[in-house]
Design a protein around this motif. Structure first.
Motif, PDB file in Angstrom:
ATOM      1  N   VAL A  72      52.428  45.153  30.609  1.00 38.51           N
ATOM      2  CA  VAL A  72      51.406  46.189  30.782  1.00 38.51           C
ATOM      3  C   VAL A  72      50.121  45.559  31.309  1.00 38.51           C
ATOM      4  O   VAL A  72      49.498  46.071  32.246  1.00 38.51           O
ATOM      5  N   LYS A  73      49.721  44.429  30.726  1.00 43.10           N
ATOM      6  CA  LYS A  73      48.502  43.753  31.188  1.00 43.10           C
ATOM      7  C   LYS A  73      48.640  43.317  32.642  1.00 43.10           C
ATOM      8  O   LYS A  73      47.721  43.493  33.439  1.00 43.10           O
ATOM      9  N   ASP A  74      49.799  42.760  32.992  1.00 48.46           N
ATOM     10  CA  ASP A  74      50.027  42.340  34.378  1.00 48.46           C
ATOM     11  C   ASP A  74      49.943  43.530  35.332  1.00 48.46           C
ATOM     12  O   ASP A  74      49.354  43.425  36.418  1.00 48.46           O
ATOM     13  N   SER A  75      50.502  44.654  34.926  1.00 47.31           N
ATOM     14  CA  SER A  75      50.443  45.863  35.761  1.00 47.31           C
ATOM     15  C   SER A  75      49.001  46.340  35.921  1.00 47.31           C
ATOM     16  O   SER A  75      48.581  46.720  37.016  1.00 47.31           O
ATOM     17  N   LEU A  76      48.248  46.331  34.812  1.00 43.88           N
ATOM     18  CA  LEU A  76      46.835  46.718  34.885  1.00 43.88           C
ATOM     19  C   LEU A  76      46.035  45.764  35.758  1.00 43.88           C
ATOM     20  O   LEU A  76      45.122  46.186  36.472  1.00 43.88           O
ATOM     21  N   SER A  77      46.388  44.482  35.716  1.00 47.39           N
ATOM     22  CA  SER A  77      45.700  43.472  36.536  1.00 47.39           C
ATOM     23  C   SER A  77      45.875  43.744  38.031  1.00 47.39           C
ATOM     24  O   SER A  77      45.041  43.361  38.834  1.00 47.39           O
ATOM     25  N   GLU A  78      46.959  44.398  38.380  1.00 52.11           N
ATOM     26  CA  GLU A  78      47.187  44.789  39.777  1.00 52.11           C
ATOM     27  C   GLU A  78      46.608  46.178  40.063  1.00 52.11           C
ATOM     28  O   GLU A  78      46.051  46.410  41.137  1.00 52.11           O
ATOM     29  N   PHE A  79      46.747  47.091  39.109  1.00 51.09           N
ATOM     30  CA  PHE A  79      46.328  48.474  39.299  1.00 51.09           C
ATOM     31  C   PHE A  79      44.811  48.616  39.424  1.00 51.09           C
ATOM     32  O   PHE A  79      44.320  49.325  40.313  1.00 51.09           O
ATOM     33  N   ILE A  80      44.062  47.967  38.551  1.00 52.20           N
ATOM     34  CA  ILE A  80      42.603  48.139  38.531  1.00 52.20           C
ATOM     35  C   ILE A  80      41.972  47.743  39.864  1.00 52.20           C
ATOM     36  O   ILE A  80      41.216  48.526  40.443  1.00 52.20           O
ATOM     37  N   PRO A  81      42.260  46.546  40.403  1.00 47.42           N
ATOM     38  CA  PRO A  81      41.650  46.206  41.692  1.00 47.42           C
ATOM     39  C   PRO A  81      42.113  47.123  42.837  1.00 47.42           C
ATOM     40  O   PRO A  81      41.309  47.499  43.694  1.00 47.42           O
ATOM     41  N   ALA A  82      43.389  47.469  42.837  1.00 44.49           N
ATOM     42  CA  ALA A  82      43.912  48.312  43.908  1.00 44.49           C
ATOM     43  C   ALA A  82      43.317  49.719  43.872  1.00 44.49           C
ATOM     44  O   ALA A  82      43.062  50.328  44.909  1.00 44.49           O
ATOM     45  N   THR A  83      43.079  50.223  42.673  1.00 45.37           N
ATOM     46  CA  THR A  83      42.603  51.600  42.520  1.00 45.37           C
ATOM     47  C   THR A  83      41.081  51.703  42.507  1.00 45.37           C
ATOM     48  O   THR A  83      40.516  52.624  43.091  1.00 45.37           O
ATOM     49  N   TYR A  84      40.417  50.757  41.847  1.00 43.42           N
ATOM     50  CA  TYR A  84      38.974  50.862  41.637  1.00 43.42           C
ATOM     51  C   TYR A  84      38.156  49.792  42.355  1.00 43.42           C
ATOM     52  O   TYR A  84      36.939  49.824  42.317  1.00 43.42           O
ATOM     53  N   GLY A  85      38.831  48.815  42.972  1.00 37.58           N
ATOM     54  CA  GLY A  85      38.110  47.793  43.736  1.00 37.58           C
ATOM     55  C   GLY A  85      37.327  46.807  42.895  1.00 37.58           C
ATOM     56  O   GLY A  85      36.407  46.171  43.389  1.00 37.58           O
ATOM     57  N   VAL A  86      37.681  46.683  41.614  1.00 40.26           N
ATOM     58  CA  VAL A  86      37.044  45.703  40.726  1.00 40.26           C
ATOM     59  C   VAL A  86      38.145  44.927  40.017  1.00 40.26           C
ATOM     60  O   VAL A  86      39.274  45.409  39.894  1.00 40.26           O
ATOM     61  N   SER A  87      37.838  43.730  39.537  1.00 38.44           N
ATOM     62  CA  SER A  87      38.867  42.906  38.907  1.00 38.44           C
ATOM     63  C   SER A  87      39.168  43.328  37.468  1.00 38.44           C
ATOM     64  O   SER A  87      40.254  43.054  36.961  1.00 38.44           O
ATOM     65  N   ASP A  88      38.223  43.997  36.813  1.00 36.56           N
ATOM     66  CA  ASP A  88      38.388  44.429  35.435  1.00 36.56           C
ATOM     67  C   ASP A  88      37.392  45.549  35.193  1.00 36.56           C
ATOM     68  O   ASP A  88      36.485  45.762  36.002  1.00 36.56           O
ATOM     69  N   MET A  89      37.554  46.272  34.103  1.00 40.04           N
ATOM     70  CA  MET A  89      36.659  47.392  33.810  1.00 40.04           C
ATOM     71  C   MET A  89      36.159  47.323  32.378  1.00 40.04           C
ATOM     72  O   MET A  89      36.951  47.131  31.457  1.00 40.04           O
ATOM     73  N   ALA A  90      34.858  47.498  32.215  1.00 43.65           N
ATOM     74  CA  ALA A  90      34.298  47.669  30.874  1.00 43.65           C
ATOM     75  C   ALA A  90      34.658  49.071  30.406  1.00 43.65           C
ATOM     76  O   ALA A  90      34.821  49.982  31.212  1.00 43.65           O
ATOM     77  N   PHE A  91      34.806  49.239  29.112  1.00 44.42           N
ATOM     78  CA  PHE A  91      35.167  50.556  28.598  1.00 44.42           C
ATOM     79  C   PHE A  91      34.147  51.614  29.003  1.00 44.42           C
ATOM     80  O   PHE A  91      34.495  52.756  29.251  1.00 44.42           O
ATOM     81  N   GLY A  92      32.887  51.220  29.108  1.00 49.60           N
ATOM     82  CA  GLY A  92      31.835  52.172  29.515  1.00 49.60           C
ATOM     83  C   GLY A  92      32.000  52.643  30.951  1.00 49.60           C
ATOM     84  O   GLY A  92      31.476  53.683  31.310  1.00 49.60           O
TER      85      GLY A  92
END
Length: 100
Positions: A72-92
Motif C-alpha cells: 500500500v505504501k509503495d502504491s501511494l508513493s507512486e500515486f501521490i506524485p502522479a496525481t498531485y505532483g508532490v512527493s508526499d502529503m501532510a494530512f492538512g
C-alpha cells in the motif's frame, strides 16, 4: 468522516493501552494534527506503521500483514506524485477527494 476519525482515535488508544504505552489525549491530538516535530505526512505515518508492524510480526501480526502494508505504501508513493505532483502529503493538505 468524523466517525472514521473517532474510530481511528479510539482504535489507536485501545492499541496503545493493550501494549502498555503511556499517552494522553493531548499526545493523540498532536499526533493527529501533525504538530509533534512538524507536520506528519501520509508516507511518514506508513513508515511508522511499517516499523511497528515489523516489530510485532510473530506476536500479533503476520508477515503477510507487513507485506500488505508495504505494498500500500509503495502504491501511494507512486500515486501521490502522479496525481498531485508532490512527493508526499501532510494530512492538512488532504482534501475530501483524497479521503474518499
Amino acid at each position: 468522516m468524523i466517525e472514521r476519525i473517532l474510530l481511528s482515535v479510539n482504535t489507536s488508544g485501545d492499541n496503545l493501552t493493550k501494549r502498555n504505552v503511556d499517552f494522553t489525549a493531548t499526545t493523540v491530538k498532536e499526533m493527529m494534527q501533525g504538530s509533534i516535530n512538524g507536520q506528519v505526512t501520509l508516507l511518514q505515518v506508513f513508515d511508522i506503521l511499517l516499523e511497528d508492524t515489523k516489530n510485532r510480526v510473530g506476536i500479533d501480526r503476520t508477515p503477510a500483514t507487513y507485506t500488505c502494508i508495504r505494498q500500500v505504501k509503495d502504491s501511494l508513493s507512486e500515486f501521490i506524485p502522479a496525481t498531485y505532483g508532490v512527493s508526499d502529503m501532510a494530512f492538512g493538505q488532504m482534501t475530501n477527494q483524497v479521503h474518499q
